[in-house]
Design a protein around this motif. Structure first.
Motif, mmCIF file in Angstrom:
data_model
loop_
_atom_site.group_PDB
_atom_site.id
_atom_site.type_symbol
_atom_site.label_atom_id
_atom_site.label_comp_id
_atom_site.label_asym_id
_atom_site.label_seq_id
_atom_site.Cartn_x
_atom_site.Cartn_y
_atom_site.Cartn_z
ATOM 1 N N PRO A 26 0.812 -1.212 0.000
ATOM 2 C CA PRO A 26 0.000 0.000 0.000
ATOM 3 C C PRO A 26 0.846 1.263 0.000
ATOM 4 O O PRO A 26 0.465 2.275 -0.555
ATOM 5 N N GLY A 39 -5.715 3.678 0.919
ATOM 6 C CA GLY A 39 -4.792 2.992 1.809
ATOM 7 C C GLY A 39 -4.689 3.591 3.193
ATOM 8 O O GLY A 39 -3.901 3.114 4.016
ATOM 9 N N TRP A 46 -8.369 0.512 6.518
ATOM 10 C CA TRP A 46 -8.623 -0.795 5.911
ATOM 11 C C TRP A 46 -9.723 -1.530 6.660
ATOM 12 O O TRP A 46 -9.787 -1.481 7.892
#
Length: 347
Positions: free
Chosen positions: A8, A86, A89
């Protein structure tokens, strides 16, 4: 201390890079997605993959190894989703489960986006570390080889696993490791629209191709190990874990692990001009500037700039580094050190 999952991070870095007139990468954030003994009482997470789907969501996948960090053994396939580039999550979801009694379980794999039907295709293996034609798991006896699961809603739900050998008998029982990484759909001729997913077999490096939107797959002629007989040893030519990208002229470029350090402790690169059917030996080269300790690397073509990341060290998996090429992989003169700590394909 757990090794960090940095895929990420690369997305965040690239966002920063292309917001300015010159390439000037910098680390702006770290995110730990998985740790040992985490969700599901998993012993270790390995083989992290990341894709961005057309909605903008990021999907991260990994092997959740239940009892040990070994390649064989029982596993889940884990997935997490980010809807904000990102920053945050969703909790881990387990999209595949090979149960608990299996001696050699599921392995990732590649994830490919089929843009014409808006479908995700995850190719994985089952029981490929043993010579047996089948293995037992919680649902009974299943054939050794290649499988795929698909999603028509960008990863919120998944189909049952389909054995690729049932759709192409030539793939039955094959010992082949896709990727690990992502597959591509060709944007340009030749073979525009073709799906390509490359990996390592017992006798060499091969690509799976599909011309029917992922319904069926077949294997190309590949790049063979040298020698083809006897026990392979240090110094032999053995291309390993691999990532494929497409260049703007329709050429396919692969970057592969140099498993037995043929010629140098560096990466193997090869080109295909026929949609992945062949990778002629004159187009196989060694990128000596991409020093590598025989490990999986990552390659991305973004706006005709190739970005490659790996542990930039000849012997040890340390010094995580981003290289980039602005001449279609001819040279990689630019690099940025992300960190100098240990790095691996596990957390």
């Amino acid at each position: 201390m757990a090794d960090l999952f940095y895929f990420p991070l690369f997305i965040l870095i690239l966002t920063c890079i292309f917001s300015v007139s010159s390439l000037n990468p910098q680390v702006i954030k770290e995110k730990i997605l998985w740790e040992r003994n985490g969700p599901g009482e998993v012993t270790e997470f390995r083989i992290p993959l990341l894709i961005q789907v057309p909605t903008g969501d990021l999907l991260a996948f990994s092997e959740a190894r239940k009892y040990s960090g070994a390649d064989a053994g029982a596993k889940f396939i884990a997935m997490r989703r980010s809807r904000d580039g990102g920053d945050t999550w969703d909790p881990t979801a387990f999209i595949l489960n090979d149960y608990y009694s299996v001696p050699d379980g599921t392995n990732l794999g590649t994830v490919t986006i089929e843009h014409e039907t808006n479908k995700l295709i995850l190719i994985h293996t089952f029981c490929i570390h043993h010579s047996s034609p089948s293995c037992l798991n919680g649902t009974g006896e299943n054939p050794t080889g290649l499988y795929m699961v698909t999603s028509s809603d960008w990863g919120y739900s998944w189909s049952k696993s389909v054995y690729l050998g049932d759709r192409n008998p030539l793939l039955k029982g094959i010992q082949y490791n896709p990727g690990p990484g992502y597959g591509i759909q060709k944007k340009y001729e030749p073979n525009k629209g073709r799906l390509v997913s490359c990996g390592q077999g017992v006798t060499g490096l091969y690509c799976l191709v599909s011309d029917d939107k992922g319904l069926t797959w077949r294997m190309n002629s590949g790049i063979l190990n040298m020698p083809q007989t006897g026990v392979l040893k240090t110094g032999d030519f053995v291309p390993g874990e691999v990532q494929v990208v497409e260049l703007k002229n329709g050429t396919l470029l692969i970057n592969a692990r140099n498993q037995h350090t043929f010629h140098c402790s560096c990466r193997i690169q090869a080109l295909s001009f026929d949609g992945g059917e062949t990778f002629p030996l004159p187009q196989v080269t060694f990128k000596e500037e991409l020093i590598d300790p025989r490990v999986c690397g990552s390659l991305l073509n973004y706006n005709d700039t190739l970005f490659f990341s790996n542990p930039f060290n000849a012997k040890s998996r340390i010094n995580l580094t981003l290289h980039w090429s602005t001449d279609s992989g001819e040279t990689y003169p630019h690099y940025f050190t992300i960190h100098q700590r240990g790095v691996a394909i596990r957390v």
